[in-house]
Design an enzyme around this catalytic site. Structure first.
Site, PDB file in Angstrom:
ATOM      1  N   GLU A 127      47.357  46.818  40.790  1.00 56.37           N
ATOM      2  CA  GLU A 127      46.656  46.999  41.723  1.00 56.37           C
ATOM      3  C   GLU A 127      45.367  46.249  41.534  1.00 56.37           C
ATOM      4  OE1 GLU A 127      46.851  45.758  44.768  1.00 56.37           O
ATOM      5  OE2 GLU A 127      45.365  45.270  45.518  1.00 56.37           O
ATOM      6  N   HIS A 160      43.460  50.387  46.077  1.00 58.24           N
ATOM      7  CA  HIS A 160      43.459  48.739  46.673  1.00 58.24           C
ATOM      8  C   HIS A 160      42.011  49.115  46.685  1.00 58.24           C
ATOM      9  CE1 HIS A 160      43.626  46.405  50.042  1.00 58.24           C
ATOM     10  NE2 HIS A 160      45.104  45.935  49.362  1.00 58.24           N
ATOM     11  N   THR A 175      48.272  39.672  46.440  1.00 54.27           N
ATOM     12  CA  THR A 175      49.244  40.317  45.731  1.00 54.27           C
ATOM     13  C   THR A 175      50.785  39.462  45.819  1.00 54.27           C
ATOM     14  OG1 THR A 175      47.701  42.571  45.885  1.00 54.27           O
ATOM     15  CG2 THR A 175      50.262  42.990  45.908  1.00 54.27           C
ATOM     16  N   ASP A 219      47.025  42.809  39.086  1.00 58.84           N
ATOM     17  CA  ASP A 219      47.314  41.228  39.693  1.00 58.84           C
ATOM     18  C   ASP A 219      45.838  40.341  40.611  1.00 58.84           C
ATOM     19  OD1 ASP A 219      46.260  43.116  41.841  1.00 58.84           O
ATOM     20  OD2 ASP A 219      47.547  43.912  43.558  1.00 58.84           O
ATOM     21  N   HIS A 220      45.155  41.006  40.155  1.00 60.27           N
ATOM     22  CA  HIS A 220      43.879  39.745  40.780  1.00 60.27           C
ATOM     23  C   HIS A 220      41.984  40.941  40.690  1.00 60.27           C
ATOM     24  CE1 HIS A 220      43.603  42.141  44.219  1.00 60.27           C
ATOM     25  NE2 HIS A 220      45.364  41.942  45.186  1.00 60.27           N
TER      26      HIS A 220
HETATM   27  C1  GP9 Z   1      49.897  46.093  49.900  1.00 66.24           C
HETATM   28  C2  GP9 Z   1      49.402  46.296  48.811  1.00 66.24           C
HETATM   29  C3  GP9 Z   1      47.794  45.227  49.037  1.00 66.24           C
HETATM   30  O1  GP9 Z   1      51.702  46.023  49.863  1.00 66.24           O
HETATM   31  O2  GP9 Z   1      50.412  45.240  48.073  1.00 66.24           O
HETATM   32  O3  GP9 Z   1      47.919  43.870  49.016  1.00 66.24           O
HETATM   33  P1  GP9 Z   1      46.640  43.108  48.882  1.00 66.24           P
HETATM   34  O4  GP9 Z   1      46.102  43.601  50.336  1.00 66.24           O
HETATM   35  O5  GP9 Z   1      45.683  43.553  47.994  1.00 66.24           O
HETATM   36  O6  GP9 Z   1      47.166  41.793  48.996  1.00 66.24           O
END
Ligand code: GP9
Length: 432
Positions: free
Chosen positions: A34, A195, A78, A255-256
């Protein structure tokens, strides 16, 4: 057009070459982290190493580090990073792809590995229906989803289970997965703790943060990603203890972005901190590390690529072919042509980054109002010079949308790889 389809099917047939098959027969563990951005790699903050475990892994024998690797998101954030990584298709810009195309047929990494004797499971410690994962994973090819329901929530931060607990408890599931019929496995693991807004409990503030960064998104992010690096380091050790490390290819990527352009103060802070303009060239960059056991290699690959290129790249390393699907990406180890990153969110369609160019599509959608720069010197480039490239990139995105809208992979699989696109005209969707 039919020609485009032929070219894509041709593209999907990877050429053998550098490092082909060095991971063959091994397990594959892919960890999507994340909000892991590339600027934290090898970063020392007032002498404190932010990601010591990732840095160590990068230097290890058997590691490939891609330092010009980029996110490729659409509306599903994500979940799009997951989708693109496993399928080498562009994400939808209408709705999250996992929602809009839940029912489509796919032939990405889980399916390809299953066809080569693997078992494919996916691990994520949050509610299973978030991003429609529980439904979408079936057609993605995953045979089991280890979700929040399967973990003991002994410790939570933000969204849910801490990465440390997620990894610790996953070891037992990995052992179970490893014991299935003597088959190799594919484990796709998605972390959670780092996150946004990156607020960690005091006891996990391992770093001394300068007063000017205290409580800012940057200071909080560094604490959070440092914690994740620690959890990853422990996980790699636990894999060794479980006897899985030496028999598994391990890929880790972000992921980003964490500090996004939607947050002007964050952008200002980052520009000051990095001492350069914090634009999409840095903002969208995430690290990719692939570690292959038992091989005498160690390289940093600096050619440009994105999550779209993961599937062809890992298939080359694992030594398996994609015989039924379509991939838009390129094998970053063997493709000889000029690659690019087509950005879709935060910017306007047609924006791209390649080794030399940064092209920003104008918000009014008019090419002539856009801006192109030399990626290194930031000198402006004449628009005419990048026009053909821009048009090609937009056509790539459109072709990928067409594949999704027509559920073309299903048709290809039903017709042994040959489909006459004329037959599809006028059926259910526009032909853009
Ligand atoms: C929650 C997590 C967050 O399951 O993968 O996703 P995001 O808010 O970063 O898209």
């Amino acid at each position: 057009s039919q020609e485009d389809l032929e070219e894509l099917l041709q593209r999907t047939q990877l050429e053998e070459g550098k490092h082909t098959g060095i991971g063959k027969g091994k397990n594959l563990i892919v960890i999507q982290v994340e909000a892991l951005q590339n600027f934290v790699i090898d970063l020392f903050y007032d002498g404190q190493e932010i990601t010591p475990n990732l840095n160590r892994l990068i230097k290890e024998k058997g590691s490939l580090y891609f330092d010009n690797y980029y996110q490729q998101l659409g509306r599903g954030n994500t979940s799009d990073a997951e989708f693109v990584t496993n399928n080498s298709l562009y994400p939808s810009m209408e709705d999250p792809t996992y929602v809009q195309y839940e029912q489509n047929t796919f032939y990405g990494l889980p399916w390809i590995l299953r066809d080569n004797g693997y078992t494919a499971w996916v691990f994520h410690g949050y509610e299973k229906d978030f991003w429609n994962r529980d439904k979408a994973y079936t057609n993605q090819g995953f045979q089991r989803f280890i979700s929040q329901d399967d973990f003991k929530l002994v410790e939570t931060i933000g969204f849910g289970i801490t990465d440390r607990e997620f990894f610790k408890q996953s070891i037992e599931y990995l052992k179970e997965l490893d014991s299935i019929d003597d088959k190799p496995f594919y484990a796709f693991m998605i972390t959670l703790t780092s996150h946004t807004p990156f607020k960690m409990p005091e006891k996990y503030h391992y770093l001394n943060i300068r007063e000017e960064h205290e409580g800012t998104i940057l200071g909080d992010y560094l604490q959070s990603i440092h914690y994740v690096d620690k959890a990853l380091g422990e996980f790699l050790e636990d894999l060794k203890k479980a006897g899985l490390y030496d028999n598994s290819v391990i890929a880790i990527y972000g992921d980003h972005f964490a500090i996004t352009g939607y947050n002007p103060q964050g952008v200002e802070l980052m520009s000051e901190f990095l001492n350069m303009e914090y634009d999409i060239n840095e903002m969208f960059r995430v690290p990719l590390i692939i570690h292959v056991p038992d091989v005498e290699i160690n390289e940093t690959i600096s050619r440009i690529g994105s999550q779209l290129d993961f599937l062809p790249t890992i298939l080359n390393i694992m030594g398996y072919k994609n015989e039924k699907g379509i991939m838009f990406g390129r094998d970053l180890l063997n493709y000889q042509g000029k690659n690019f990153v087509a950005a879709q969110i935060y910017v306007f369609k047609g924006t791209f980054i390649d080794d030399d160019t940064l092209f920003n599509m104008s918000s009014d959608g008019l090419f002539e109002n856009s801006q192109a720069y030399n990626r290194k010197t930031r000198e402006p480039i004449e628009l005419e010079k990048v026009k053909a490239r821009y048009e090609y990139i937009v056509s790539e995105i459109n072709k990928s949308n067409y594949v999704l809208k027509k559920d073309l992979i299903k048709l290809l699989m039903e017709n042994q790889g040959s489909v006459d696109l004329e037959d599809l005209k006028g059926k259910n969707i526009p032909d853009d």
